[in-house]
Design an enzyme around this catalytic site. Sequence first.
Site, mmCIF file in Angstrom:
data_model
loop_
_atom_site.group_PDB
_atom_site.id
_atom_site.type_symbol
_atom_site.label_atom_id
_atom_site.label_comp_id
_atom_site.label_asym_id
_atom_site.label_seq_id
_atom_site.Cartn_x
_atom_site.Cartn_y
_atom_site.Cartn_z
ATOM 1 N N THR A 1 0.826 -1.293 0.080
ATOM 2 C CA THR A 1 -0.070 -0.072 0.027
ATOM 3 C C THR A 1 0.908 1.128 0.001
ATOM 4 O O THR A 1 0.635 2.156 -0.847
ATOM 5 C CB THR A 1 -0.919 -0.239 1.315
ATOM 6 O OG1 THR A 1 -1.563 -1.295 1.163
ATOM 7 C CG2 THR A 1 -1.995 1.098 1.191
ATOM 8 N N LYS B 1 7.551 10.682 20.857
ATOM 9 C CA LYS B 1 7.795 11.582 22.145
ATOM 10 C C LYS B 1 6.531 12.080 22.757
ATOM 11 O O LYS B 1 6.378 13.096 23.477
ATOM 12 C CB LYS B 1 8.436 12.872 21.627
ATOM 13 C CG LYS B 1 10.032 12.626 21.264
ATOM 14 C CD LYS B 1 10.554 13.867 20.531
ATOM 15 C CE LYS B 1 11.841 13.324 19.759
ATOM 16 N NZ LYS B 1 12.200 14.491 18.945
ATOM 17 N N HIS C 1 -10.081 -1.014 4.445
ATOM 18 C CA HIS C 1 -9.094 -0.890 3.425
ATOM 19 C C HIS C 1 -9.590 -0.566 2.068
ATOM 20 O O HIS C 1 -9.673 -1.712 1.097
ATOM 21 C CB HIS C 1 -8.168 -2.265 3.655
ATOM 22 C CG HIS C 1 -6.718 -1.943 2.841
ATOM 23 N ND1 HIS C 1 -6.443 -0.706 2.376
ATOM 24 C CD2 HIS C 1 -5.872 -2.736 3.110
ATOM 25 C CE1 HIS C 1 -5.091 -0.858 1.778
ATOM 26 N NE2 HIS C 1 -4.829 -2.294 2.434
HETATM 27 N N1 CP Z 1 -2.568 -5.740 0.984
HETATM 28 C C1 CP Z 1 -1.893 -4.697 1.733
HETATM 29 O O1 CP Z 1 -2.467 -3.757 2.465
HETATM 30 O O2 CP Z 1 -0.636 -4.994 2.036
HETATM 31 P P1 CP Z 1 0.687 -4.042 3.018
HETATM 32 O O3 CP Z 1 0.108 -4.222 4.515
HETATM 33 O O4 CP Z 1 1.887 -4.520 2.532
HETATM 34 O O5 CP Z 1 0.441 -2.639 2.528
#
Ligand code: CP
Length: 309
Positions: free
Chosen positions: A60, A87, A137
Site C-alpha cells: 500500500t 515523544k 481498507h
Molecule cells: N495488502 C496490503 O495492505 O499490504 P501491505 O500491508 O503490505 O500494505
Amino acid sequence: MSTLSVDHLLGIKDLTADDIQLIFETADHFKEVINRPIKKVPSLRDITIANLFFENSTRTKLSFEIAQKRLSADVINFSASQSSVKKGETLIDTVNNILSMKVDMVVMRHPKPGAADFLQQHVNARIINAGDGAHEHPTQALLDSYSIREKLGTVKGKKVVIVGDILHSRVALSNIFALQLLGAKVMVCGPKSLIPKYIDALGVDVETNLQKALQWCDVANMLRVQNERMLVSYFPSIREYTQQYGLTKTILDGLDQEIVIMHPGPINRGVEITSEVADSKNAIILDQVENGVAIRMAVTYLLASKIKT
Ligand code: CP
C-alpha cells in the site's frame, strides 16, 4: 466531468456504485499510462501529498507513492516509528504540523479503527484511508474488484468467497461492501471463531467447509491470519488451521471448475496458501499489485480534482 460523491476516501461504505465505476474507468486510463515508455503525467503538479504510516506496509505504501509520483505530485513520507509521535505528540497535532507545510492531501494507515474518519473531522485536507485497524481498507477492495473485472470481464453475478480470518480483516469488510455494490454474490469461509457475530447483517453466505466454498465460487480471495490483532488464540494451532483452510494444488485440482485465486498480501506461504497455488496460473496476486497503482492513481486524481473546484 464526472466527480466522486465523496470528498475523502474513508471507506467503501461511503461510496456509490457510480463512484466505483468512475474510479475503474479512470484507472483504465491510468493503467494504459503506466504501461507507456513514459509513465508519468503532469496532472497533479501543484498538489502535495503526505503519506502517514502508523503501521507497517509494503504494497500500500509503495503503490501510493508510485501512484502519486506518476501523477507528478510532490510527496512526503512519514513513518510513525521515526517521528515525534514517539515523544507523545497527538495524531491531530502531528497532522496539523504537516499541513502547515502546505500539504493538500493525507494518505494514512493507522492501527485504530475509525482513525481516518477522526482525522477528517479535525484537519483541513483530503484524507485517504490506507487501512484503519480491522475496519476498512478501501483501495485494497477497489483494486481487488478491478482485478476481478479485468480477469472475468465483469464483477456482476460472479461468486466470490473470502477465506480465512474474517473477524480481524479490514480487507474482508471493504471487499464485501465493494463486491455487493458491484452485484457479486459473496460468501465468507473460515473457522466459526474467525467469523464475526454480526456477519448476518452484511448479507453474505457463511460456509465453514473450504471444499464446499471453493466448489461454489468463481473467485477465492485467501486472507492471512492476522496474528498481530489477536489477543487470544482462535484455533488450536497453525498446523490445524492449515489442514482445514490452507489452499493446496490437490484441492484446486479436485474442483469441477477453474477458479481465480486472489490474495491481498502479505502471503504466509504454506499457511493459508501453498507456494504452488500462489505461483500458479490461477493466481492473479501480482496483477492485483499492478492494478493497485492504477487504482490509487485514479482515487488520488479524482479527490485532488475536487480540491481545485
Ligand atoms: N495488502 C496490503 O495492505 O499490504 P501491505 O500491508 O503490505 O500494505
